[in-house]
Design an enzyme around this catalytic site. Structure first.
Site, PDB file in Angstrom:
ATOM      1  N   PHE A 517       0.793  -1.222   0.000  1.00 54.36           N
ATOM      2  CA  PHE A 517       0.000   0.000   0.000  1.00 54.36           C
ATOM      3  C   PHE A 517       0.828   1.275   0.000  1.00 54.36           C
ATOM      4  O   PHE A 517       0.321   2.347   0.216  1.00 54.36           O
ATOM      5  CB  PHE A 517      -0.952  -0.014   1.191  1.00 54.36           C
ATOM      6  CG  PHE A 517      -1.789  -1.250   1.198  1.00 54.36           C
ATOM      7  CD1 PHE A 517      -2.912  -1.329   0.391  1.00 54.36           C
ATOM      8  CD2 PHE A 517      -1.427  -2.347   1.949  1.00 54.36           C
ATOM      9  CE1 PHE A 517      -3.667  -2.478   0.359  1.00 54.36           C
ATOM     10  CE2 PHE A 517      -2.187  -3.502   1.926  1.00 54.36           C
ATOM     11  CZ  PHE A 517      -3.308  -3.576   1.125  1.00 54.36           C
ATOM     12  N   GLY A 518       2.094   1.117  -0.231  1.00 57.66           N
ATOM     13  CA  GLY A 518       2.925   2.304  -0.288  1.00 57.66           C
ATOM     14  C   GLY A 518       4.333   2.009   0.198  1.00 57.66           C
ATOM     15  O   GLY A 518       4.601   0.944   0.752  1.00 57.66           O
ATOM     16  N   LYS A 534       5.304   4.024   7.105  1.00 61.43           N
ATOM     17  CA  LYS A 534       4.654   3.593   5.871  1.00 61.43           C
ATOM     18  C   LYS A 534       3.786   4.735   5.374  1.00 61.43           C
ATOM     19  O   LYS A 534       2.875   5.193   6.056  1.00 61.43           O
ATOM     20  CB  LYS A 534       3.819   2.349   6.136  1.00 61.43           C
ATOM     21  CG  LYS A 534       3.072   1.886   4.912  1.00 61.43           C
ATOM     22  CD  LYS A 534       2.508   0.515   5.116  1.00 61.43           C
ATOM     23  CE  LYS A 534       3.047  -0.397   4.042  1.00 61.43           C
ATOM     24  NZ  LYS A 534       2.713  -1.782   4.233  1.00 61.43           N
ATOM     25  N   ASP A 631      -2.037 -11.047   2.029  1.00 60.37           N
ATOM     26  CA  ASP A 631      -0.746 -10.935   1.356  1.00 60.37           C
ATOM     27  C   ASP A 631       0.342 -11.558   2.217  1.00 60.37           C
ATOM     28  O   ASP A 631       1.402 -10.981   2.428  1.00 60.37           O
ATOM     29  CB  ASP A 631      -0.432  -9.461   1.058  1.00 60.37           C
ATOM     30  CG  ASP A 631       0.647  -9.325  -0.016  1.00 60.37           C
ATOM     31  OD1 ASP A 631       0.996 -10.357  -0.639  1.00 60.37           O
ATOM     32  OD2 ASP A 631       1.145  -8.211  -0.223  1.00 60.37           O
TER      33      ASP A 631
END
Ligand SMILES: *[C@@H]1O[C@H](CO)[C@@H](O)[C@H](O)[C@H]1NC(C)=O
Ligand SMILES: *[C@@H]1O[C@H](CO)[C@@H](O)[C@H](O)[C@H]1NC(C)=O
Ligand SMILES: *[C@@H]1O[C@H](CO)[C@@H](O)[C@H](O)[C@H]1NC(C)=O
Ligand SMILES: *[C@@H]1O[C@H](CO)[C@@H](O)[C@H](O)[C@H]1NC(C)=O
Ligand SMILES: *[C@@H]1O[C@H](CO)[C@@H](O)[C@H](O)[C@H]1NC(C)=O
Ligand SMILES: *[C@@H]1O[C@H](CO)[C@@H](O)[C@H](O)[C@H]1NC(C)=O
Ligand SMILES: *[C@@H]1O[C@H](CO)[C@@H](O)[C@H](O)[C@H]1NC(C)=O
Ligand SMILES: *[C@@H]1O[C@H](CO)[C@@H](O)[C@H](O)[C@H]1NC(C)=O
Ligand SMILES: *[C@@H]1O[C@H](CO)[C@@H](O)[C@H](O)[C@H]1NC(C)=O
Ligand SMILES: *[C@@H]1O[C@H](CO)[C@@H](O)[C@H](O)[C@H]1NC(C)=O
Length: 825
Positions: A517-518, A534, A631
């Site tokens: 997500f980044g 993050k 994930d």
């Protein structure tokens, strides 16, 4: 003082030297009178207690050449438990222990008194000295008929060791005040700066360990049943370890604790060492080494005095985020708090103004705050206590002072609340009530009301009845009104400027990875604390409020196998999450071909596998939310300093894709090689898709091969297929990486392979849940089902049709890629 009737003393030593001592060995009452002396002239004369347990004589500790009179265990290890002249050593071997002027005295070679039992003159007539079997050196009238009356006893002057039957505490009637003081060093028994002492104020007692003038640990207040903070003793009690017990006495005239054994085959002592630890040591009669039963402080963090600062609570199970502000309080320094240092503590969000409507919130089962600014009244009930506290504007909290018989007595605190920790003794009733402002109380009531409404609604719906429309409307309207100040986020929030400084303005050189997500940056706070930052992609359409809610929920997920979220930053366009920084890399650096730089034995691998399973179980079942990771892969398993696995990136999958059904088809998150068939093909995900990924991860860990890059000369199956074939040919152990050199526990490996194959079965409903997986991995005797054919059991030439779109996205990239579907960010 039972067992003291066994007193008697013998003299050990070489017979020719006996003339120095006058011994009378009458039938059963053996007494030695030290009318002359015990000398230290190299003749090694000592006093020995009757049953040969203790010995008294001259000794030199460690490397010192100074001479001291001490008492030690006669058996090995010869532990010195008491020293007479600890602050006035003899510098040569010309000392002499004798009785002079009705006192037991130690003389130097000019016959000056170096140490004395110091009883006032005129009290004793013709005293004798005895070393009792308890280790107590006593002075007694020779003619005395009552053998339990002592003119003087060494038990009244403890040094660094508490023997069985010795009191730690005080007694007003005798003026006794016994506490432990450490030696200065192993070479020097003189009084060090560490003490362990019973402290009593206003009739409330607790033991306190101090180093110099600083409190280091306290047991918590005696509450009628136990010291409210001695968690370790409660554990022993629950485990019903019966090797020892404490005898506690508390009343107006005396307060003390005393160690007792229940079994003569064990000797127990408490020793205070110069580094500031109380050790409870046990010596079995068939051993020559002390075993440490526990040390105090037991928990280096939550037991440390005031570890979290004022108005905060330390919860040992919430590692690493041990400290939380009490309800209604917020950290004094956000930065320090996020940096996991905490010493500044917390302050009120809304100051008390003593207006109407203030009230209390209960904090259950805690070690009560230290007795700094407080008052107590033993005859008040809890209800009166509450009223009393409410009536005094400076009262900040109250509690029962005694929890026996349903609780009684009243304790009120007026200043900051210091040194609170969880104790988690169910039913201990050691609860603390904290005063909150009127508005905080109101918002708590409102949220309670809302809960009640849901209950009423669901109850009325299921029972088929319906609430009267007007009443319902009223209720809902009321709730809406009360909802307004519900917004503040409990998770520490962080200033964007601080993050920018910490990461050097998101400098590429600080980039340590990119999650789903980044990007992730390493940062350093001004406190020196390392953090992982993050920075979430900006394209998320999720509303700010939903995001806050989600993040707050994730922050509550705390488990030793999950990476801890420390805080967040929501400012301008930015949504940033701050995690604990893990210096050691992710699991993929340790398991895959050619990367096994460090030697990790099989046991460590097995630990890692089980740790991941426990973390995943927590996500799936034990946490308040049910989180599907989506994930799970080797690079998302981070390792801490001790190589304990911690799952990272959890929860975000849910955060970003939760509500919309479309997510299922529009955006598949996950990593090639770990995605379950139903997810890859139909976009369906469930906890069982995580189970699938776990299975792949497990087999990869054993084989050291990636599913993806797996090649076998004999067939075209992927890793899962290969494992399945070996399993059916009864050659499962061939799967193991050559790296292990066959040094592993076969039964454990086979169990792991079987579990792995169960996890990757084609149909989700065949796969076990994480709780059965944890059970199967942890229990040697668990009976495991036979696995069925894995998903993706196809030779690679015949491509699986349903997953083509997925495969096309990524199949040309060499490395593990996070699959981003067409609508990716
Ligand atoms: C005594 O001295 C030796 C050598 O200097 C040292 O190794 C040892 O630790 C010392 N022992 C104590 C109790 O200080
Ligand atoms: C012996 O003890 C006395 C009294 O403590 C002291 O005055 C004297 O200096 C000591 N003598 C020696 C040699 O230590
Ligand atoms: C004995 O008592 C005197 C006066 O009370 C005191 O100065 C001295 O230190 C004491 N000696 C010992 C060995 O306790
Ligand atoms: C230790 O104590 C136990 C129980 O009192 C006794 O049965 C045993 O003989 C003792 N062993 C030794 C070596 O003294
Ligand atoms: C004191 O006890 C603690 C806890 O058992 C131990 O770690 C430490 O090494 C001890 N210190 C000394 C000087 O023995
Ligand atoms: C304790 O509380 C009781 C009841 O409120 C009161 O009568 C009594 O005076 C109080 N005792 C003290 C010492 O304040
Ligand atoms: C509140 O309690 C404190 C401490 O006992 C006391 O000093 C003070 O006078 C009390 N105030 C009132 C208004 O009773
Ligand atoms: C883990 O990281 C710490 C700190 O960087 C390091 O000292 C340690 O050697 C690392 N352990 C392994 C197994 O790499
Ligand atoms: C494993 O590899 C095969 C072929 O390389 C691929 O089709 C499959 O999706 C991968 N993942 C799993 C979980 O089997
Ligand atoms: C197996 O042996 C190799 C070579 O001797 C060594 O490098 C490796 O660390 C060993 N593996 C384990 C798990 O000990």
């Amino acid at each position: 003082m039972e067992a003291l009737h066994l007193f008697t003393v013998l003299i050990s030593s070489i017979l020719p030297l006996l003339p120095f001592l006058q011994i009378s060995l009458a039938a059963h009452i053996d007494t030695i009178t030290l009318i002359q002396s015990l000398t230290d002239d190299g003749n090694k004369i000592t006093l020995i207690s009757q049953s040969q347990t203790f010995e008294l004589g001259f000794f030199s500790p460690g490397n010192s050449t100074n001479r001291y009179i001490g008492i030690w265990y006669k058996r090995k290890p010869e532990t010195v438990v008491w020293v007479a002249n600890r602050n006035s050593p003899l510098i040569d071997s010309n000392g002499e222990l004798t009785i002079r002027e009705e006192n037991l005295v130690l003389l130097n070679h000019t016959r000056g008194i170096v140490w004395s039992s110091n009883i006032s003159s005129g009290v004793a007539k013709s005293p004798v000295a005895l070393l009792l079997d308890s280790g107590n050196l006593v002075l007694q009238e020779q003619e005395s008929t009552d053998h339990n009356v002592y003119l003087w006893q060494s038990f009244d002057y403890p040094t660094d060791t508490l023997l069985l039957g010795m009191k730690l505490g005080w007694d007003l009637s005798t003026g006794f005040d016994g506490y432990l003081t450490s030696w200065k060093s192993a070479d020097d028994p003189s009084i060090g700066d560490v003490t362990y002492r019973m402290r009593t104020i206003s009739g409330l007692s607790q033991t306190v360990l101090t180093v110099g003038l600083t409190r280091k640990f306290r047991s918590g207040i005696w509450n009628g049943i136990r010291y409210s903070g001695l968690v370790i003793l409660r554990d022993y009690q629950e485990l019903s370890i019966k090797a020892f017990k404490y005898f506690n006495v508390f009343n107006e005239k005396q307060a003390y604790q005393m160690l007792q054994t229940v079994d003569n085959s064990v000797v127990s002592i408490l020793n205070l060492n110069q580094s500031g630890f109380v050790q409870h040591l046990n010596l079995r009669n068939d051993s020559s080494e002390w075993a440490v039963m526990y040390t105090l402080p037991n928990d280096q963090k939550c037991d440390s005095y005031n570890y979290c600062g004022a108005n905060a609570i330390c919860t040992s199970t919430k590692y690493p985020v041990l400290c939380e502000c009490l309800k209604g309080f917020t950290p004094r320094s956000q930065e320090e708090w996020i940096g996991l240092t905490w010493s500044k503590g917390c302050e009120r969000k809304i100051p008390l103004d003593c207006r109407k409507g203030e009230g209390f919130v209960k904090v259950a089962e805690v070690k009560l705050p230290d007795l700094l600014e407080f008052s107590s009244n033993k005859s008040m009930s809890l209800k009166e206590c509450e009223q009393g506290c409410l009536n005094n504007c400076s009262c900040k909290a109250y509690a029962n002072s005694d929890v026996t018989n349903g609780g009684s007595g009243c304790l009120m605190w007026f200043g900051d609340l210091i040194d609170i920790r969880d104790v988690n003794v169910k039913g201990s009733e050691q609860d603390l009530y904290i005063r909150l402002s009127a508005s905080e109380i109101k918002s708590i009531h409102d949220s309670d009301k809302r809960k009640k409404l849901y209950i009423i609604l669901s109850a009325s719906l299921t029972s088929g009845t319906c609430l009267c429309g007007v009443a319902l409307w009223c209720l809902i309207w009321n709730l809406k009104k009360g909802k307004s100040n519900d917004e503040d986020i409990d998770l520490p929030t962080f200033d964007l400027a601080t993050i920018i400084t910490a990461t050097n303005n998101f400098s590429p050189s600080n980039l340590v990875g990119a999650g789903g997500f980044g990007p992730v940056y390493k940062g350093k706070l001004s406190t020196g604390q390392d953090i992982a930052v993050k920075r979430l992609s900006k394209s998320s359409t999720q509303g700010l409020k939903e995001f806050k809610n989600e993040v707050e929920l994730i922050a509550k997920l705390q488990h030793r196998n999950l990476v801890a979220l420390l805080g967040c930053c929501i400012q301008r366009e930015e949504k940033i999450l701050i995690y604990e920084y893990m210096p050691n890399k992710s699991l993929d650096h340790y398991i895959f071909d050619g990367k096994r730089s460090t030697t990790l034995p099989w046991e460590k691998h097995f630990d890692i596998i089980r740790g991941i399973a426990r973390g995943l179980l927590y996500l799936h079942q034990d946490s308040k939310l049910q989180i599907v990771h989506r994930d799970l892969k080797a690079s998302n398993i981070l390792l801490d300093n001790n190589l304990n696995p911690k799952i990272s990136d959890f929860g975000l999958a849910r955060t970003f894709n939760d509500d919309e059904k479309e997510a299922i088809t529009r955006r598949i998150v996950g990593t090639y090689g770990y995605i379950s068939p139903e997810y890859a093909i139909d976009g369906k995900f469930s906890v069982k898709s995580d189970v699938f990924s776990f299975g792949v991860l497990l087999l990869e860990t054993l084989s050291g091969k990636k599913n993806r890059s797996f090649n076998h000369p004999d067939h075209h199956h992927n890793l899962l297929g290969h494992a399945w074939l070996l399993w059916n040919e009864d050659k499962a152990l061939d799967l193991m990486d050559a790296y292990f050199n066959d040094s592993y526990v076969e039964s454990q490996v086979l169990r792991c392979i079987q579990v792995g194959l169960l996890c990757v079965q084609k149909f989700a409903h065949d796969r076990p849940t994480m709780s059965s997986i944890v059970f199967m991995l942890e229990n040697e005797g668990a009976i495991l089902p036979q696995p069925k054919q894995p998903g993706f059991f196809v030779e690679r030439s015949s491509s699986d049709e349903g997953s083509t779109s997925l495969v096309h996205q990524v199949s040309h990239s060499e490395n593990v890629v996070t699959v981003t579907m067409p609508y990716g960010r």
